[in-house]
Design a protein around this motif. Sequence first.
Motif, PDB file in Angstrom:
ATOM      1  N   ILE A  32       6.814  -3.276   4.430  1.00 37.06           N
ATOM      2  CA  ILE A  32       6.289  -4.375   5.171  1.00 37.06           C
ATOM      3  C   ILE A  32       5.113  -5.302   4.243  1.00 37.06           C
ATOM      4  O   ILE A  32       4.244  -4.599   3.848  1.00 37.06           O
ATOM      5  N   THR A  33       5.521  -6.495   3.868  1.00 35.34           N
ATOM      6  CA  THR A  33       4.908  -7.266   2.929  1.00 35.34           C
ATOM      7  C   THR A  33       3.674  -8.368   3.617  1.00 35.34           C
ATOM      8  O   THR A  33       2.823  -8.506   2.922  1.00 35.34           O
ATOM      9  N   SER A  34       4.066  -8.753   4.752  1.00 35.45           N
ATOM     10  CA  SER A  34       3.190  -9.586   5.405  1.00 35.45           C
ATOM     11  C   SER A  34       3.165  -9.634   7.001  1.00 35.45           C
ATOM     12  O   SER A  34       4.192  -9.223   7.531  1.00 35.45           O
ATOM     13  N   THR A  35       1.918  -9.717   7.795  1.00 35.05           N
ATOM     14  CA  THR A  35       2.023  -9.988   9.166  1.00 35.05           C
ATOM     15  C   THR A  35       1.316 -10.921   9.403  1.00 35.05           C
ATOM     16  O   THR A  35       0.007 -11.172   9.078  1.00 35.05           O
ATOM     17  N   THR A  36       1.831 -12.216   9.982  1.00 38.11           N
ATOM     18  CA  THR A  36       0.880 -13.450  10.390  1.00 38.11           C
ATOM     19  C   THR A  36       1.173 -13.793  11.805  1.00 38.11           C
ATOM     20  O   THR A  36       2.183 -13.631  12.169  1.00 38.11           O
ATOM     21  N   VAL A  37       0.130 -14.183  12.472  1.00 41.24           N
ATOM     22  CA  VAL A  37       0.327 -14.669  13.626  1.00 41.24           C
ATOM     23  C   VAL A  37      -0.791 -16.006  13.633  1.00 41.24           C
ATOM     24  O   VAL A  37      -1.775 -15.809  13.246  1.00 41.24           O
ATOM     25  N   ASP A  38      -0.210 -17.098  14.410  1.00 42.76           N
ATOM     26  CA  ASP A  38      -1.132 -18.235  14.604  1.00 42.76           C
ATOM     27  C   ASP A  38      -2.405 -18.162  15.169  1.00 42.76           C
ATOM     28  O   ASP A  38      -2.270 -17.219  16.434  1.00 42.76           O
ATOM     29  N   PRO A  39      -3.511 -18.729  15.021  1.00 45.10           N
ATOM     30  CA  PRO A  39      -4.762 -18.403  15.685  1.00 45.10           C
ATOM     31  C   PRO A  39      -4.584 -18.452  17.311  1.00 45.10           C
ATOM     32  O   PRO A  39      -4.963 -17.694  17.893  1.00 45.10           O
ATOM     33  N   ALA A  84      -0.657  -4.111   8.591  1.00 47.78           N
ATOM     34  CA  ALA A  84       0.319  -2.937   8.626  1.00 47.78           C
ATOM     35  C   ALA A  84      -0.468  -1.703   8.357  1.00 47.78           C
ATOM     36  O   ALA A  84      -0.514  -0.556   8.816  1.00 47.78           O
ATOM     37  N   LYS A  85      -1.415  -1.816   7.032  1.00 49.44           N
ATOM     38  CA  LYS A  85      -1.879  -0.430   6.706  1.00 49.44           C
ATOM     39  C   LYS A  85      -3.069  -0.244   7.951  1.00 49.44           C
ATOM     40  O   LYS A  85      -3.286   1.086   8.192  1.00 49.44           O
TER      41      LYS A  85
END
Length: 284
Positions: free
Chosen positions: A229-236, A269-270
């Motif tokens: 898993i390299t990135s997890t993004t969610v809009d504000p 993720a960590k």
Amino acid sequence: MKKIGVFVGSLRKGSYSKKLAKALVSLLPSNIEAEFLDTGVLPLFNDDLDPNGVPEWNHFRHQLDELDGLLIVTPEYNRSIPGALKNAMDIGSRPINHFGGRVALVVSDSIGNAGGYGANHHLRQTFTTLDIIPVQRPEVYIAHTDQLFDENDMIKNEATIGFLQSAIDAFTKLLYLTSLSKSVGEFLDDSTDPLPLTLGDGHYYHKNTDGKVTAEIKFNFDTPETVTITSTTVDPELQGKGIAKQLVLKVVAMAKAYQLKIIPECSYAKSFFETHKEYQTLVR
């Protein structure tokens, strides 16, 4: 209370279908209200006149919106349904489908032996595209209607009345079961994932109505027998709704399915796997 609309295929004042419809309504339980809808007053459908050009159409659509179910009694015209009934179906289907999700009992009739079989099944074909839920059994084909009624338009044969009552009972059960299924559906909608996610090449993501990606988790398979898993993004505007967790759990499900270990590189993720110890056996 439930409310049903009664449709009579024949426009004749003294039609056998109308007599049969009245008999069926008299067999309804007291918690179901019936309203006869006159399809003969509806001008022929013409899409050029929509969305608000014909008052009779708008009134009819409003009537449909208030119904829980449909009772349709029709003769057979040239191996199909009468034009007025088909016209009503077309009007009610536009500009949105006002029939969708309604339960329907179809009763076809004729003075001959066939009982309006062709009309019955042509109508059921129309139900498929209109998302109308038919009573499957008993199938109701009433033959020899010219011999069915007495001088008061009452059905003479007790066995026929008993058969029609069984159809009304099946209709009533389906009407209330469908209402229950709608409430169950609302519960299930509330209990499922907060966002619909799409699986793409190297990511799960969600796009809003403008086509913008508003939630995304990226991953790769660069290390053998693992998913990273390299990135997890969610809009504000979507934060605080459990969506980041949903994204990670999608990767967890993938790892289990493909028997992979997970390497959590991004900070979320960590943190997730440090907090949720039950997934530690999946982490490398």
